[in-house]
Design a protein around this motif. Structure first.
Motif, PDB file in Angstrom:
ATOM      1  N   LEU A 150       0.783  -1.062  -0.109  1.00 40.96           N
ATOM      2  CA  LEU A 150       0.010  -0.146   0.201  1.00 40.96           C
ATOM      3  C   LEU A 150       0.910   1.349  -0.117  1.00 40.96           C
ATOM      4  CD1 LEU A 150      -2.764  -0.673   2.556  1.00 40.96           C
ATOM      5  CD2 LEU A 150      -2.907  -0.895   0.136  1.00 40.96           C
ATOM      6  N   ILE A 151       0.446   2.386  -0.898  1.00 36.74           N
ATOM      7  CA  ILE A 151       1.181   3.539  -1.012  1.00 36.74           C
ATOM      8  C   ILE A 151       0.262   4.611  -0.796  1.00 36.74           C
ATOM      9  CG2 ILE A 151       2.679   5.175  -2.256  1.00 36.74           C
ATOM     10  CD1 ILE A 151       3.918   2.570  -3.850  1.00 36.74           C
ATOM     11  N   LEU A 152       0.180   5.250   0.396  1.00 36.09           N
ATOM     12  CA  LEU A 152      -0.846   6.099   0.786  1.00 36.09           C
ATOM     13  C   LEU A 152      -0.504   7.463   0.955  1.00 36.09           C
ATOM     14  CD1 LEU A 152      -2.654   3.414   3.276  1.00 36.09           C
ATOM     15  CD2 LEU A 152      -2.979   3.888   0.545  1.00 36.09           C
ATOM     16  N   ASP A 153      -0.794   8.445   0.390  1.00 39.27           N
ATOM     17  CA  ASP A 153      -0.382   9.796   0.856  1.00 39.27           C
ATOM     18  C   ASP A 153      -1.509  10.623   1.643  1.00 39.27           C
ATOM     19  OD1 ASP A 153       0.911  12.200   0.841  1.00 39.27           O
ATOM     20  OD2 ASP A 153       0.740  12.529  -1.571  1.00 39.27           O
ATOM     21  N   GLU A 154      -1.383  10.740   2.890  1.00 35.43           N
ATOM     22  CA  GLU A 154      -2.324  11.676   3.655  1.00 35.43           C
ATOM     23  C   GLU A 154      -3.573  10.945   3.571  1.00 35.43           C
ATOM     24  OE1 GLU A 154      -1.504  14.038   5.392  1.00 35.43           O
ATOM     25  OE2 GLU A 154       0.582  14.740   4.698  1.00 35.43           O
ATOM     26  N   PRO A 155      -3.816   9.681   3.858  1.00 28.78           N
ATOM     27  CA  PRO A 155      -5.046   9.122   3.603  1.00 28.78           C
ATOM     28  C   PRO A 155      -5.904   9.397   4.860  1.00 28.78           C
ATOM     29  CG  PRO A 155      -3.453   7.417   4.742  1.00 28.78           C
ATOM     30  CD  PRO A 155      -2.475   8.758   4.267  1.00 28.78           C
ATOM     31  N   ALA A 156      -5.641   9.989   5.909  1.00 31.34           N
ATOM     32  CA  ALA A 156      -6.396  10.374   7.240  1.00 31.34           C
ATOM     33  C   ALA A 156      -6.918  11.743   7.139  1.00 31.34           C
ATOM     34  CB  ALA A 156      -5.685  10.193   8.363  1.00 31.34           C
ATOM     35  N   ASN A 157      -6.544  12.527   5.979  1.00 29.77           N
ATOM     36  CA  ASN A 157      -7.177  13.791   5.805  1.00 29.77           C
ATOM     37  C   ASN A 157      -8.802  13.586   5.645  1.00 29.77           C
ATOM     38  OD1 ASN A 157      -4.894  15.209   5.735  1.00 29.77           O
ATOM     39  ND2 ASN A 157      -5.000  15.697   3.879  1.00 29.77           N
ATOM     40  N   GLY A 158      -9.394  14.507   6.538  1.00 30.24           N
ATOM     41  CA  GLY A 158     -10.866  14.558   6.554  1.00 30.24           C
ATOM     42  C   GLY A 158     -11.536  13.589   7.488  1.00 30.24           C
ATOM     43  N   LEU A 159     -10.834  12.717   8.056  1.00 27.77           N
ATOM     44  CA  LEU A 159     -11.288  11.623   9.039  1.00 27.77           C
ATOM     45  C   LEU A 159     -11.499  12.345  10.291  1.00 27.77           C
ATOM     46  CD1 LEU A 159      -9.474   8.352   7.966  1.00 27.77           C
ATOM     47  CD2 LEU A 159     -11.718   9.267   7.339  1.00 27.77           C
ATOM     48  N   ASP A 160     -12.596  11.826  11.064  1.00 27.50           N
ATOM     49  CA  ASP A 160     -12.691  12.264  12.372  1.00 27.50           C
ATOM     50  C   ASP A 160     -12.021  11.375  13.324  1.00 27.50           C
ATOM     51  OD1 ASP A 160     -14.241   9.762  12.484  1.00 27.50           O
ATOM     52  OD2 ASP A 160     -16.159  10.569  12.397  1.00 27.50           O
ATOM     53  N   PRO A 161     -11.714  11.503  14.664  1.00 27.16           N
ATOM     54  CA  PRO A 161     -10.987  10.951  15.647  1.00 27.16           C
ATOM     55  C   PRO A 161     -11.169   9.260  15.380  1.00 27.16           C
ATOM     56  CG  PRO A 161     -11.425  12.889  16.605  1.00 27.16           C
ATOM     57  CD  PRO A 161     -12.394  12.686  15.374  1.00 27.16           C
ATOM     58  N   GLU A 162     -12.418   9.122  15.469  1.00 25.03           N
ATOM     59  CA  GLU A 162     -12.909   7.571  15.288  1.00 25.03           C
ATOM     60  C   GLU A 162     -12.357   7.040  13.844  1.00 25.03           C
ATOM     61  OE1 GLU A 162     -16.694   4.732  15.380  1.00 25.03           O
ATOM     62  OE2 GLU A 162     -17.033   6.885  15.434  1.00 25.03           O
ATOM     63  N   GLY A 163     -12.497   7.665  13.113  1.00 24.42           N
ATOM     64  CA  GLY A 163     -11.994   7.288  11.619  1.00 24.42           C
ATOM     65  C   GLY A 163     -10.632   6.997  11.627  1.00 24.42           C
ATOM     66  N   ILE A 164      -9.613   7.875  12.155  1.00 18.48           N
ATOM     67  CA  ILE A 164      -8.407   7.878  12.359  1.00 18.48           C
ATOM     68  C   ILE A 164      -7.932   6.550  12.922  1.00 18.48           C
ATOM     69  CG2 ILE A 164      -6.193   8.884  13.219  1.00 18.48           C
ATOM     70  CD1 ILE A 164      -7.359  11.787  12.569  1.00 18.48           C
ATOM     71  N   PHE A 165      -8.394   6.273  14.209  1.00 17.96           N
ATOM     72  CA  PHE A 165      -8.265   5.129  15.014  1.00 17.96           C
ATOM     73  C   PHE A 165      -8.596   3.882  14.231  1.00 17.96           C
ATOM     74  CE2 PHE A 165      -9.742   1.878  18.005  1.00 17.96           C
ATOM     75  CZ  PHE A 165      -8.337   1.936  18.835  1.00 17.96           C
ATOM     76  N   TRP A 166      -9.541   3.999  13.217  1.00 23.17           N
ATOM     77  CA  TRP A 166     -10.063   2.898  12.661  1.00 23.17           C
ATOM     78  C   TRP A 166      -8.802   2.471  11.293  1.00 23.17           C
ATOM     79  CZ3 TRP A 166     -10.970   3.778   7.255  1.00 23.17           C
ATOM     80  CH2 TRP A 166     -11.194   2.817   6.487  1.00 23.17           C
ATOM     81  N   MET A 167      -8.461   3.633  10.821  1.00 20.55           N
ATOM     82  CA  MET A 167      -7.564   3.505  10.076  1.00 20.55           C
ATOM     83  C   MET A 167      -6.103   2.832  10.247  1.00 20.55           C
ATOM     84  SD  MET A 167      -6.139   6.187   7.010  1.00 20.55           S
ATOM     85  CE  MET A 167      -7.598   5.940   6.112  1.00 20.55           C
ATOM     86  N   ARG A 168      -5.701   3.439  11.521  1.00 17.62           N
ATOM     87  CA  ARG A 168      -4.668   2.876  12.183  1.00 17.62           C
ATOM     88  C   ARG A 168      -4.750   1.377  12.547  1.00 17.62           C
ATOM     89  NH1 ARG A 168      -3.902   4.373  18.284  1.00 17.62           N
ATOM     90  NH2 ARG A 168      -4.413   6.430  17.679  1.00 17.62           N
ATOM     91  N   GLY A 169      -5.973   0.968  12.703  1.00 20.66           N
ATOM     92  CA  GLY A 169      -6.073  -0.583  13.236  1.00 20.66           C
ATOM     93  C   GLY A 169      -5.875  -1.179  11.814  1.00 20.66           C
TER      94      GLY A 169
END
Length: 299
Positions: A150-169
């Motif tokens: 996976l090559i991801l450039d700023e994938p967490a932009n626009g995500l809320d804290p719950e979404g950021i936590f989900w992406m981290r997992g």
């Protein structure tokens, strides 16, 4: 594996990327950090074959991206969450991608579920998506072909804290199953939480790289006192150099014992004394990229 070797990109006399080299190993998340205009996005575009390098080479599994057969089955890419046809629905975007990659079209629904886009979102046209929804759709697109990289450039932009936590997992799980992740982000604490290795770029050049724990261990010691001026004077008398931290303390390149003795000898009351590595990525980033422009170069 992703391998970048002496990658350089010049626009006229301006070196947007200057002799950048690093590797991303299977089973790891590599955080790719730097201020705006440092060359992160240009480097990632060169890895993905979208921008030709002036010199150097980037490969995925030993092959330049442009020579990969059916690259979506081997590399999942998210460089711009807005690069989707606004008139199509989320499901249509993924079904068309599945047909292009030779993936069973039913995988589109599974990918949507995996990134938390429900049936209502799947039927909605992309132009009506929020930025966070576009990020989720872009990640679903990247995962659709079951790639190993996976090559991801700023994938967490626009995500809320719950979404950021989900992406981290999700990224941690992907790497733990043997996948390779190259992740660019301005959310330093999130990178610190998920990355195994870090590459820091400034002014187009790599200014630091290594294991996360190794770099954080080099951050020094954070100290805070009731009287900051008295602490600064005590450190100066003891020959201990310190730099202001972002949260009001001072980061000193010395052990806690030496700092504590200097403060005690000067009668300075301390309220905090701990390794700066605890949340110290932000401080390391600021020190390594000090003086770099915060303006994104338009190319």
């Amino acid at each position: 594996m992703i391998r970048v070797e002496h990658l350089t990109k010049r626009y006229g006399s301006h070196p947007a990327v200057d002799d950048v080299s690093f590797t991303c190993e299977p089973g790891t998340v590599t955080g790719f950090l730097g201020p705006n205009g440092a060359g992160k996005s240009t480097t990632m575009r060169m890895i993905c074959g979208l921008t030709p390098p002036t010199s150097g080479v980037a490969t995925v599994d030993g092959v330049p991206y442009r020579r990969l057969g059916n690259p979506g089955r081997r590399v999942g890419v998210l460089l711009d969450a807005s690069a989707q046809h606004g008139g199509r629905t989320g499901r249509e975007v993924l079904v068309l991608a599945a047909l292009t990659m030779g993936v069973d079209r039913r995988e589109a629904g599974r990918a949507l579920d995996r990134v938390g886009l429900n049936a209502t979102a799947a039927r909605r046209r992309v132009k009506r998506y929020s930025l966070g929804m576009r990020q989720r759709l872009g990640l679903a697109h990247a995962l659709l072909g079951d790639p190993a990289v996976l090559i991801l450039d700023e994938p967490a932009n626009g995500l809320d804290p719950e979404g950021i936590f989900w992406m981290r997992g999700l990224l941690r799980e992907f790497a733990d199953r043997g996948g390779t992740v190259l992740l660019s982000s301005h959310l330093l604490r999130e990178v610190e939480a998920v990355a195994d290795h870090l590459v820091v770029i400034g002014g187009g050049r790599v200014v630091a790289r290594g294991g996360r724990d190794e770099l954080l261990a080099s951050a020094g010691t954070l100290v805070r006192a009731l009287d900051p001026a008295a602490l600064a004077a005590a450190l100066e008398r003891a020959g201990l150099a310190g730099t202001p931290a972002t949260d009001g303390g001072v980061v000193v390149r010395a052990g806690a014992e030496a700092i504590g003795r200097a403060a005690a000898d000067a009668g300075v009351a301390l309220v905090e004394l701990r390794p700066a590595g605890a949340g110290g990525l932000e401080q390391i980033f600021l020190e390594l990229t000090a003086g770099e422009s915060v303006r994104e170069a338009v190319r």
